[in-house]
Scaffold this motif. Structure first.
Motif, PDB file in Angstrom:
ATOM      1  N   ASN A   3     -17.009 -14.770 -31.847  1.00  0.00           N
ATOM      2  CA  ASN A   3     -17.997 -13.965 -32.146  1.00  0.00           C
ATOM      3  C   ASN A   3     -17.940 -13.935 -33.785  1.00  0.00           C
ATOM      4  O   ASN A   3     -17.184 -14.276 -34.563  1.00  0.00           O
ATOM      5  CB  ASN A   3     -17.813 -12.525 -31.632  1.00  0.00           C
ATOM      6  N   ALA A   4     -19.113 -13.017 -34.184  1.00  0.00           N
ATOM      7  CA  ALA A   4     -19.285 -13.185 -35.739  1.00  0.00           C
ATOM      8  C   ALA A   4     -18.256 -12.428 -36.490  1.00  0.00           C
ATOM      9  O   ALA A   4     -17.975 -12.972 -37.565  1.00  0.00           O
ATOM     10  CB  ALA A   4     -20.649 -12.504 -35.819  1.00  0.00           C
ATOM     11  N   SER A   5     -17.641 -11.623 -35.887  1.00  0.00           N
ATOM     12  CA  SER A   5     -16.502 -10.881 -36.686  1.00  0.00           C
ATOM     13  C   SER A   5     -14.993 -11.581 -36.524  1.00  0.00           C
ATOM     14  O   SER A   5     -13.971 -11.120 -37.049  1.00  0.00           O
ATOM     15  CB  SER A   5     -16.340  -9.243 -36.187  1.00  0.00           C
TER      16      SER A   5
ATOM     17  N   LEU B 232     -17.742 -11.426 -22.291  1.00  0.00           N
ATOM     18  CA  LEU B 232     -18.297 -11.342 -23.643  1.00  0.00           C
ATOM     19  C   LEU B 232     -19.128  -9.839 -23.863  1.00  0.00           C
ATOM     20  O   LEU B 232     -19.682  -9.490 -22.913  1.00  0.00           O
ATOM     21  CB  LEU B 232     -19.337 -12.608 -23.879  1.00  0.00           C
ATOM     22  N   LEU B 233     -19.154  -9.555 -25.125  1.00  0.00           N
ATOM     23  CA  LEU B 233     -19.697  -8.403 -25.323  1.00  0.00           C
ATOM     24  C   LEU B 233     -21.304  -8.481 -25.570  1.00  0.00           C
ATOM     25  O   LEU B 233     -21.882  -9.531 -25.827  1.00  0.00           O
ATOM     26  CB  LEU B 233     -19.368  -7.694 -26.764  1.00  0.00           C
ATOM     27  N   SER B 234     -21.899  -7.455 -24.948  1.00  0.00           N
ATOM     28  CA  SER B 234     -23.589  -7.660 -24.901  1.00  0.00           C
ATOM     29  C   SER B 234     -24.041  -7.537 -26.392  1.00  0.00           C
ATOM     30  O   SER B 234     -23.494  -6.568 -27.031  1.00  0.00           O
ATOM     31  CB  SER B 234     -24.205  -6.710 -23.882  1.00  0.00           C
ATOM     32  N   GLY B 235     -25.270  -8.132 -26.657  1.00  0.00           N
ATOM     33  CA  GLY B 235     -25.990  -7.770 -27.912  1.00  0.00           C
ATOM     34  C   GLY B 235     -24.929  -8.466 -29.081  1.00  0.00           C
ATOM     35  O   GLY B 235     -25.374  -8.067 -30.155  1.00  0.00           O
ATOM     36  N   GLU B 236     -24.201  -9.392 -28.927  1.00  0.00           N
ATOM     37  CA  GLU B 236     -23.324  -9.810 -29.907  1.00  0.00           C
ATOM     38  C   GLU B 236     -23.813 -11.594 -30.113  1.00  0.00           C
ATOM     39  O   GLU B 236     -23.793 -12.087 -29.477  1.00  0.00           O
ATOM     40  CB  GLU B 236     -21.855  -9.815 -29.402  1.00  0.00           C
TER      41      GLU B 236
END
Length: 118
Positions: A20-22, A41-45
């Motif tokens: 993920n981005a972070s 996975l986390l939503s909206g990521e």
């Protein structure tokens, strides 16, 4: 989230990396099939996915790199109906989503195009 690509060579080993981005979430799937599934996975990521291969002869190839964005799993109001309109208020109804813990209703004030019509 499911990923798939076209490949007929079953002697290919695929390495699929997802971050993920972070960089707080990373996962790797190694497969001989041209598809894989990442769950939890986390939503909206936003996520970065990289697919590379190692063929039977030991040749390494980077195939693709992409940024993807998971959909938001937020509940949405469906079948919105305006049930009543008064000079200073309007009543709305919608189908209940059992996943929602509450709703935020936003509105904007606009000048009526012709104030002589009431």
């Amino acid at each position: 989230m499911e990923f798939s690509w076209s490949e007929t060579d079953t002697n290919t080993t695929w390495f699929v990396y997802l971050t993920n981005a972070s960089s707080s979430y990373t996962d790797t799937i190694i497969t001989n099939n041209p598809n894989c599934i990442f769950d939890s996975l986390l939503s909206g990521e936003p996520y970065h996915i990289e697919i590379s291969s190692t063929q039977a002869l030991g040749t390494n190839c980077k195939l693709k790199q992409h940024w993807i964005h998971t959909l938001c799993a937020c509940p949405k109001a469906n079948n919105i109906i305006i049930t009543e309109i008064q000079p200073n208020e309007a009543t709305l109804e919608w189908d209940r989503d059992t996943n929602a813990t509450g709703w935020i209703v936003q509105y904007k004030m606009r000048d009526y195009p012709n104030d002589s019509l009431q």
